[in-house]
Write an enzyme that holds these catalytic residues in place. Structure first.
Site, PDB file in Angstrom:
ATOM      1  N   ALA A 115      -6.701  -0.573   0.677  1.00 37.86           N
ATOM      2  CA  ALA A 115      -7.379   0.032   1.824  1.00 37.86           C
ATOM      3  C   ALA A 115      -6.317   0.743   2.659  1.00 37.86           C
ATOM      4  O   ALA A 115      -5.129   0.415   2.586  1.00 37.86           O
ATOM      5  CB  ALA A 115      -8.076  -1.050   2.634  1.00 37.86           C
ATOM      6  N   GLY A 158      -7.214  -3.445  -1.940  1.00 38.04           N
ATOM      7  CA  GLY A 158      -8.496  -2.804  -2.249  1.00 38.04           C
ATOM      8  C   GLY A 158      -8.477  -2.072  -3.583  1.00 38.04           C
ATOM      9  O   GLY A 158      -9.520  -1.917  -4.216  1.00 38.04           O
ATOM     10  N   GLU A 161      -9.233  -4.609  -6.043  1.00 36.47           N
ATOM     11  CA  GLU A 161     -10.636  -5.011  -5.837  1.00 36.47           C
ATOM     12  C   GLU A 161     -11.601  -3.960  -6.390  1.00 36.47           C
ATOM     13  O   GLU A 161     -12.627  -4.300  -6.986  1.00 36.47           O
ATOM     14  CB  GLU A 161     -10.878  -5.258  -4.340  1.00 36.47           C
ATOM     15  CG  GLU A 161     -10.129  -6.500  -3.858  1.00 36.47           C
ATOM     16  CD  GLU A 161     -10.079  -6.631  -2.345  1.00 36.47           C
ATOM     17  OE1 GLU A 161      -9.698  -5.648  -1.678  1.00 36.47           O
ATOM     18  OE2 GLU A 161     -10.422  -7.711  -1.831  1.00 36.47           O
ATOM     19  N   GLU A 181      -2.398  -8.559   0.652  1.00 34.98           N
ATOM     20  CA  GLU A 181      -2.865  -8.557   2.040  1.00 34.98           C
ATOM     21  C   GLU A 181      -2.146  -9.599   2.901  1.00 34.98           C
ATOM     22  O   GLU A 181      -1.911  -9.400   4.086  1.00 34.98           O
ATOM     23  CB  GLU A 181      -4.392  -8.819   2.090  1.00 34.98           C
ATOM     24  CG  GLU A 181      -5.241  -7.667   1.570  1.00 34.98           C
ATOM     25  CD  GLU A 181      -5.492  -7.695   0.075  1.00 34.98           C
ATOM     26  OE1 GLU A 181      -4.810  -8.452  -0.658  1.00 34.98           O
ATOM     27  OE2 GLU A 181      -6.376  -6.950  -0.381  1.00 34.98           O
TER      28      GLU A 181
HETATM   29  N1  CAA Z   1      -2.463   2.533   3.264  1.00 34.98           N
HETATM   30  C1  CAA Z   1      -2.000   3.649   3.848  1.00 34.98           C
HETATM   31  N2  CAA Z   1      -0.940   4.337   3.397  1.00 34.98           N
HETATM   32  C2  CAA Z   1      -0.317   3.867   2.303  1.00 34.98           C
HETATM   33  C3  CAA Z   1      -0.743   2.702   1.646  1.00 34.98           C
HETATM   34  C4  CAA Z   1      -1.877   2.027   2.163  1.00 34.98           C
HETATM   35  N3  CAA Z   1      -2.398   0.945   1.584  1.00 34.98           N
HETATM   36  N4  CAA Z   1       0.072   2.478   0.593  1.00 34.98           N
HETATM   37  C5  CAA Z   1       0.967   3.472   0.594  1.00 34.98           C
HETATM   38  N5  CAA Z   1       0.736   4.308   1.625  1.00 34.98           N
HETATM   39  C6  CAA Z   1       1.494   5.508   1.996  1.00 34.98           C
HETATM   40  C7  CAA Z   1       2.802   5.147   2.659  1.00 34.98           C
HETATM   41  O1  CAA Z   1       2.597   4.864   4.041  1.00 34.98           O
HETATM   42  C8  CAA Z   1       3.590   6.410   2.425  1.00 34.98           C
HETATM   43  O2  CAA Z   1       3.166   7.387   3.347  1.00 34.98           O
HETATM   44  P1  CAA Z   1       4.287   8.207   4.211  1.00 34.98           P
HETATM   45  O3  CAA Z   1       5.048   8.999   3.180  1.00 34.98           O
HETATM   46  O4  CAA Z   1       3.443   9.038   5.119  1.00 34.98           O
HETATM   47  O5  CAA Z   1       5.132   7.193   4.891  1.00 34.98           O
HETATM   48  C9  CAA Z   1       3.130   6.851   1.037  1.00 34.98           C
HETATM   49  O6  CAA Z   1       1.874   6.200   0.826  1.00 34.98           O
HETATM   50  C10 CAA Z   1       4.048   6.414  -0.075  1.00 34.98           C
HETATM   51  O7  CAA Z   1       4.250   5.018   0.048  1.00 34.98           O
HETATM   52  P2  CAA Z   1       5.696   4.332   0.011  1.00 34.98           P
HETATM   53  O8  CAA Z   1       6.699   5.242   0.599  1.00 34.98           O
HETATM   54  O9  CAA Z   1       5.555   2.962   0.593  1.00 34.98           O
HETATM   55  O10 CAA Z   1       5.912   4.275  -1.584  1.00 34.98           O
HETATM   56  P3  CAA Z   1       6.784   3.237  -2.397  1.00 34.98           P
HETATM   57  O11 CAA Z   1       6.833   3.758  -3.790  1.00 34.98           O
HETATM   58  O12 CAA Z   1       8.077   2.968  -1.721  1.00 34.98           O
HETATM   59  O13 CAA Z   1       5.951   1.850  -2.367  1.00 34.98           O
HETATM   60  C11 CAA Z   1       3.949   0.501  -2.539  1.00 34.98           C
HETATM   61  C12 CAA Z   1       4.706   1.766  -3.016  1.00 34.98           C
HETATM   62  C13 CAA Z   1       4.681  -0.741  -3.016  1.00 34.98           C
HETATM   63  C14 CAA Z   1       2.558   0.557  -3.167  1.00 34.98           C
HETATM   64  C15 CAA Z   1       3.877   0.495  -1.001  1.00 34.98           C
HETATM   65  O14 CAA Z   1       3.390   1.746  -0.559  1.00 34.98           O
HETATM   66  C16 CAA Z   1       2.966  -0.558  -0.442  1.00 34.98           C
HETATM   67  O15 CAA Z   1       3.344  -1.712  -0.391  1.00 34.98           O
HETATM   68  N6  CAA Z   1       1.754  -0.157  -0.002  1.00 34.98           N
HETATM   69  C17 CAA Z   1       0.828  -1.060   0.661  1.00 34.98           C
HETATM   70  C18 CAA Z   1       0.148  -1.976  -0.349  1.00 34.98           C
HETATM   71  C19 CAA Z   1      -0.797  -2.912   0.363  1.00 34.98           C
HETATM   72  O16 CAA Z   1      -0.401  -3.707   1.193  1.00 34.98           O
HETATM   73  N7  CAA Z   1      -2.091  -2.826   0.018  1.00 34.98           N
HETATM   74  C20 CAA Z   1      -3.117  -3.672   0.611  1.00 34.98           C
HETATM   75  C21 CAA Z   1      -3.772  -2.981   1.772  1.00 34.98           C
HETATM   76  S1  CAA Z   1      -4.881  -4.039   2.644  1.00 34.98           S
HETATM   77  C22 CAA Z   1      -6.295  -4.060   1.736  1.00 34.98           C
HETATM   78  O17 CAA Z   1      -6.414  -3.410   0.732  1.00 34.98           O
HETATM   79  C23 CAA Z   1      -7.421  -4.918   2.270  1.00 34.98           C
HETATM   80  C24 CAA Z   1      -8.574  -5.110   1.378  1.00 34.98           C
HETATM   81  O18 CAA Z   1      -8.836  -6.157   0.867  1.00 34.98           O
HETATM   82  C25 CAA Z   1      -9.507  -4.000   1.103  1.00 34.98           C
END
Ligand code: CAA
Length: 307
Positions: A115, A158, A161, A181
Site C-alpha cells: 500500500a 499489500g 496480499e 507492515e
Molecule cells: N509506498 C510508497 N512509496 C513507496 C513504497 C510504498 N509502499 N515502496 C517504495 N516506494 C517508493 C520509495 O519511497 C521511493 O520513492 P522516492 O524515490 O520518491 O523516494 C521509490 O519507491 C523507490 O523505493 P526505494 O528507494 O526504497 O527502493 P529500494 O530498491 O531501495 O527498496 C523496497 C525497495 C525494499 C521495496 C523499499 O522501497 C521498501 O521497503 N518499501 C516499502 C515496503 C513496505 O513496507 N510495504 C508495506 C506497506 S504497508 C501495507 O502494504 C499495508 C497493507 O496491508 C495493505
C-alpha cells in the site's frame, strides 16, 4: 478508494462489452483504446483512466487478458488511483467474452511494494474506520474468471496480499514475498494475516508477519504459496501459457470450479462438500457438460459454447 460492488462492476462491464467485442479478433490491444466514447466517459468517471495499469490481450485469439501494474517510480505502490484503475481493468476483462483468464503482473523489480505509505502516513484512526480504508480491495476476489498473479521482484505488504487474492501465483526466481507492515508500526490490512496463514500455515505466517522479513521465490514455492518458479524474463509468458491452457475449457465450468475451490477457504468441510456437490450437479444442466462427455465418447475435441 471508493468501494465498488459486484453489481456496479457488472453494470460497468455490460456497458463496456459492445466496444470490446467489436475488436475481439485483435490479439494484442489496449482495452482503453477500444471503448466507445460513451463507455470511455463512463470509465474515466467511474473506474479510472488507466494511468497506472497497462491492459492488453495476449494468447491464442486474445484469450488471456494481461494487466501490468505500471507505477515504476513508486515500485507499483498501491495508491488509490492505481487500485481504481485495476478495478476498472479487471472488470472490463472479466466481462470480455473472448477472455478466458487474466494475468496480473508488475515489473521485473516490483510486482508491488505494498500500500502507498505516503498516502497512509497522515491518516488517523477515524479516517480509516469511517472511510473503510482498504475494504474495497476485495474486488480482485470477485472476478468470475481465473486471475493469475505473475510475481517478479517485490511483493510486499499489500503487494503480497493482492497476489494472494488472485487464484494462482507464479513467481520469478528473484521474487520476494513479505508482510513488512510490522516494521512501520502496523499490521497487514488486506488479508495478509488470514490468507498467508491459510496458504503456508500458522508458524510460517507468524514468522513472516512478526519479523517482517521476506522470503524468496524458492521458499515461497516450498511452502506452497506459489505454484511454480520461472526465470524472470519468461514468467509472464508462462502465466499466459497457463491462461491459454485454461482457455481450452468451458468458461462457465471453469467459473464453477474456481468458485468451488475458493469456497474451501470460506466454508467448513461439510458445507464446502455440499456446495461442491450442488455445483457438480448443476454442471448437468449445462450444454458444455453434455458436449464434454459426448466429445470424449466420440473421441474428438469438445466444442464448448460456454453455456
Ligand atoms: N509506498 C510508497 N512509496 C513507496 C513504497 C510504498 N509502499 N515502496 C517504495 N516506494 C517508493 C520509495 O519511497 C521511493 O520513492 P522516492 O524515490 O520518491 O523516494 C521509490 O519507491 C523507490 O523505493 P526505494 O528507494 O526504497 O527502493 P529500494 O530498491 O531501495 O527498496 C523496497 C525497495 C525494499 C521495496 C523499499 O522501497 C521498501 O521497503 N518499501 C516499502 C515496503 C513496505 O513496507 N510495504 C508495506 C506497506 S504497508 C501495507 O502494504 C499495508 C497493507 O496491508 C495493505
Amino acid at each position: 478508494m471508493a468501494s465498488i460492488t459486484r453489481a456496479r462492476i457488472m453494470q460497468i462491464s455490460r456497458m463496456l462489452r459492445p466496444a470490446v467485442q467489436s475488436h475481439q479478433n485483435v490479439p494484442q490491444v489496449r482495452i482503453k483504446a477500444l471503448v466507445s466514447p460513451v463507455a470511455s466517459r463512463y470509465m474515466s468517471s467511474d473506474v479510472g483512466s488507466y494511468e497506472h495499469v497497462l491492459v492488453e490481450k495476449r494468447g491464442d485469439g486474445g484469450c488471456v487478458g494481461l494487466i501490468t501494474l505500471n507505477r515504476p517510480k513508486a515500485l507499483n505502490a498501491l495508491c488509490d488511483a492505481l487500485m481504481k484503475d485495476l478495478s476498472g481493468a479487471l472488470a472490463a476483462l472479466d466481462a470480455d467474452p473472448k477472455v478466458a483468464a487474466i494475468v496480473l503482473t508488475g515489473s521485473e523489480k516490483a510486482f508491488a511494494a505494498g500500500a502507498d505509505i505516503k498516502e497512509m502516513q497522515n491518516k488517523k484512526f477515524v479516517d480509516c474506520f469511517l472511510g473503510g480504508f482498504l475494504e474495497g480491495w476485495n474486488f480482485i476476489t470477485k472476478m468470475k474468471k481465473p486471475v493469475i498473479a505473475a510475481v517478479n521482484g517485490y511483493a510486499l505488504g499489500g503487494g503480497c496480499e493482492v497476489a494472494m487474492m488472485c487464484d494462482i501465483i507464479l513467481a520469478g526466481e528473484k521474487a520476494k514475498f513479505g508482510q513488512p507492515e510490522i516494521i512501520i508500526g502496523t499490521i497487514p490490512g488486506a488479508g495478509g494475516t488470514q490468507r498467508l496463514a491459510k496458504a503456508i500455515g500458522k508458524s510460517r505466517a507468524m514468522q513472516m508477519c512478526l519479523t517482517g522479513d521476506p522470503i524468496g521465490a524458492q521458499q515461497a514455492s516450498d511452502w506452497g504459496l506459489v505454484s511454480s518458479v520461472h526465470p524472470p524474463d519468461q514468467l509472464v509468458n508462462e502465466a499466459i501459457k497457463l491462461g491459454e491452457r485454461i482457455a481450452t475449457h468451458s468458461k462457465l465450468i471453469v467459473a464453477m470450479a474456481k468458485e468451488s475451490v475458493n469456497n474451501s477457504f470460506e466454508l467448513p468441510l461439510s458445507e464446502g462438500l455440499h456446495f461442491e456437490k450442488r455445483l457438480f450437479h448443476s454442471t448437468f444442466a449445462t450444454d458444455d457438460r453434455s458436449e464434454g462427455m459426448t466429445a470424449f465418447v466420440e473421441k474428438r475435441k469438445p466444442n464448448f459454447t460456454d453455456s
